[in-house]
Scaffold this motif. Sequence first.
Motif, PDB file in Angstrom:
ATOM      1  N   TYR A   1     -33.673   0.202  55.655  1.00  0.00           N
ATOM      2  CA  TYR A   1     -32.503   0.211  54.777  1.00  0.00           C
ATOM      3  C   TYR A   1     -31.976  -1.193  54.482  1.00  0.00           C
ATOM      4  CZ  TYR A   1     -32.315   5.259  55.485  1.00  0.00           C
ATOM      5  OH  TYR A   1     -32.613   6.597  55.506  1.00  0.00           O
ATOM      6  N   PHE A   2     -32.063  -2.099  55.470  1.00  0.00           N
ATOM      7  CA  PHE A   2     -31.575  -3.469  55.274  1.00  0.00           C
ATOM      8  C   PHE A   2     -32.744  -4.431  55.158  1.00  0.00           C
ATOM      9  CE2 PHE A   2     -30.107  -7.563  57.013  1.00  0.00           C
ATOM     10  CZ  PHE A   2     -29.139  -7.861  56.066  1.00  0.00           C
ATOM     11  N   HIS A   3     -33.569  -4.507  56.207  1.00  0.00           N
ATOM     12  CA  HIS A   3     -34.796  -5.301  56.135  1.00  0.00           C
ATOM     13  C   HIS A   3     -35.847  -4.473  55.399  1.00  0.00           C
ATOM     14  CE1 HIS A   3     -33.220  -8.228  58.946  1.00  0.00           C
ATOM     15  NE2 HIS A   3     -32.947  -7.277  59.802  1.00  0.00           N
ATOM     16  N   LYS A   4     -36.516  -5.070  54.453  1.00  0.00           N
ATOM     17  CA  LYS A   4     -37.560  -4.349  53.722  1.00  0.00           C
ATOM     18  C   LYS A   4     -38.894  -4.570  54.427  1.00  0.00           C
ATOM     19  CE  LYS A   4     -34.475  -2.892  50.920  1.00  0.00           C
ATOM     20  NZ  LYS A   4     -34.014  -1.486  51.004  1.00  0.00           N
ATOM     21  N   GLY A   5     -39.907  -4.971  53.723  1.00  0.00           N
ATOM     22  CA  GLY A   5     -41.198  -5.179  54.354  1.00  0.00           C
ATOM     23  C   GLY A   5     -42.066  -3.942  54.286  1.00  0.00           C
ATOM     24  N   GLU A   6     -43.189  -3.989  54.997  1.00  0.00           N
ATOM     25  CA  GLU A   6     -44.175  -2.916  54.957  1.00  0.00           C
ATOM     26  C   GLU A   6     -44.097  -2.084  56.231  1.00  0.00           C
ATOM     27  OE1 GLU A   6     -48.981  -2.230  54.229  1.00  0.00           O
ATOM     28  OE2 GLU A   6     -48.168  -4.260  54.496  1.00  0.00           O
ATOM     29  N   LEU A   7     -43.676  -0.848  56.096  1.00  0.00           N
ATOM     30  CA  LEU A   7     -43.505   0.064  57.227  1.00  0.00           C
ATOM     31  C   LEU A   7     -44.484   1.226  57.089  1.00  0.00           C
ATOM     32  CD1 LEU A   7     -41.705   0.733  59.734  1.00  0.00           C
ATOM     33  CD2 LEU A   7     -40.281   2.082  58.179  1.00  0.00           C
ATOM     34  N   LYS A   8     -45.229   1.482  58.149  1.00  0.00           N
ATOM     35  CA  LYS A   8     -46.182   2.581  58.170  1.00  0.00           C
ATOM     36  C   LYS A   8     -45.926   3.461  59.377  1.00  0.00           C
ATOM     37  CE  LYS A   8     -49.899  -0.140  55.994  1.00  0.00           C
ATOM     38  NZ  LYS A   8     -51.279  -0.667  56.168  1.00  0.00           N
ATOM     39  N   GLY A   9     -46.372   4.716  59.292  1.00  0.00           N
ATOM     40  CA  GLY A   9     -46.196   5.640  60.390  1.00  0.00           C
ATOM     41  C   GLY A   9     -44.953   6.490  60.214  1.00  0.00           C
ATOM     42  N   THR A  10     -44.642   7.292  61.233  1.00  0.00           N
ATOM     43  CA  THR A  10     -43.487   8.188  61.162  1.00  0.00           C
ATOM     44  C   THR A  10     -42.600   8.048  62.396  1.00  0.00           C
ATOM     45  OG1 THR A  10     -44.695  10.013  62.226  1.00  0.00           O
ATOM     46  CG2 THR A  10     -44.786   9.879  59.817  1.00  0.00           C
ATOM     47  N   VAL A  11     -41.308   8.236  62.160  1.00  0.00           N
ATOM     48  CA  VAL A  11     -40.310   8.290  63.231  1.00  0.00           C
ATOM     49  C   VAL A  11     -39.435   9.503  62.966  1.00  0.00           C
ATOM     50  CG1 VAL A  11     -38.389   7.131  64.372  1.00  0.00           C
ATOM     51  CG2 VAL A  11     -40.278   5.769  63.430  1.00  0.00           C
ATOM     52  N   SER A  12     -39.302  10.380  63.945  1.00  0.00           N
ATOM     53  CA  SER A  12     -38.392  11.516  63.791  1.00  0.00           C
ATOM     54  C   SER A  12     -37.400  11.532  64.939  1.00  0.00           C
ATOM     55  CB  SER A  12     -39.167  12.840  63.748  1.00  0.00           C
ATOM     56  OG  SER A  12     -39.835  13.085  64.973  1.00  0.00           O
TER      57      SER A  12
END
Length: 287
Positions: A57-68
């Motif tokens: 939400y604040f830092h962008k960049g490349e995020l992969k995977g899932t968090v629940s």
Amino acid sequence: MSYISIKDLSYQYPIGKKQALKTINLEIEKGKLYTIIGENGSGKTTFCHILRGFIPYFHKGELKGTVSIDGKDLFDYEIEELAIKVGYVFQNPFTQISGIKDTVFEEIAYGLENLGVEREEITARVNEVMDLLGIQYLREKHPIHLSGGQKQRVVFASIIVMEPDILVIDEPTSQLDPHGTEEIFKIINIMKQKGKTIILVEHKMELIAEFSDFVMVLQDGNLVMQGKTEEILTDERLLSYVGALPQYALLGLEMIKHNLSIKKIPITERQSEEIINNWLRQKNLVS
């Protein structure tokens, strides 16, 4: 069942040349205290930022995977909803004090005011938290004029009063003296006893041994070790990752190396005393 589930999580900052986190897989149980350890740059704070929603939400960049969290995908939470679900305590309390309130009471109440909570409920909840943390004596003091340890306790109070289910705490004792550190861990233990799920970044091995249920070890963005506290803090591989083990574990390992028979390697002072006394009794050196 896992309360927080993390699968194949990787992240790279927008201007980063390499991934800050690399394919992290982790299951976190509700009501347990998980401690993250690792050297500077290992990815500890990045991991915390993801759980808090700062990433993406604040830092962008490349995020992969899932968090629940609690069965819901992290990215399906509204940022306001996540702010209530997950309380975040920064490493430096000076950056988390608002600077716009004149008393500690008002500082702790600030978040509830932003949520539009009724005045009577705010007063009741703030008083309850101040009593719980033993900081009523700071009630009318200006937050800016407090010591570092006092500021950190006020920050904890301002988060706890929001009644989050999860606490993410990033090295809360790094700038505190032994007394301030002891006070903060009293608060952490209170929250643990109240059933909060806690993710703590810390480096003081004896305190981790005393309070933590599980330990995770990060190195260069990789989750290289994870398990129950007693398993991780008695594993000599940890020395190559963070250069430290609890002093009581080191004592136990030395006893084993000198062929002194002990049932298990201790990680706390109490365990160490029990093991040494048992060994002495076996040798008929004490009654």
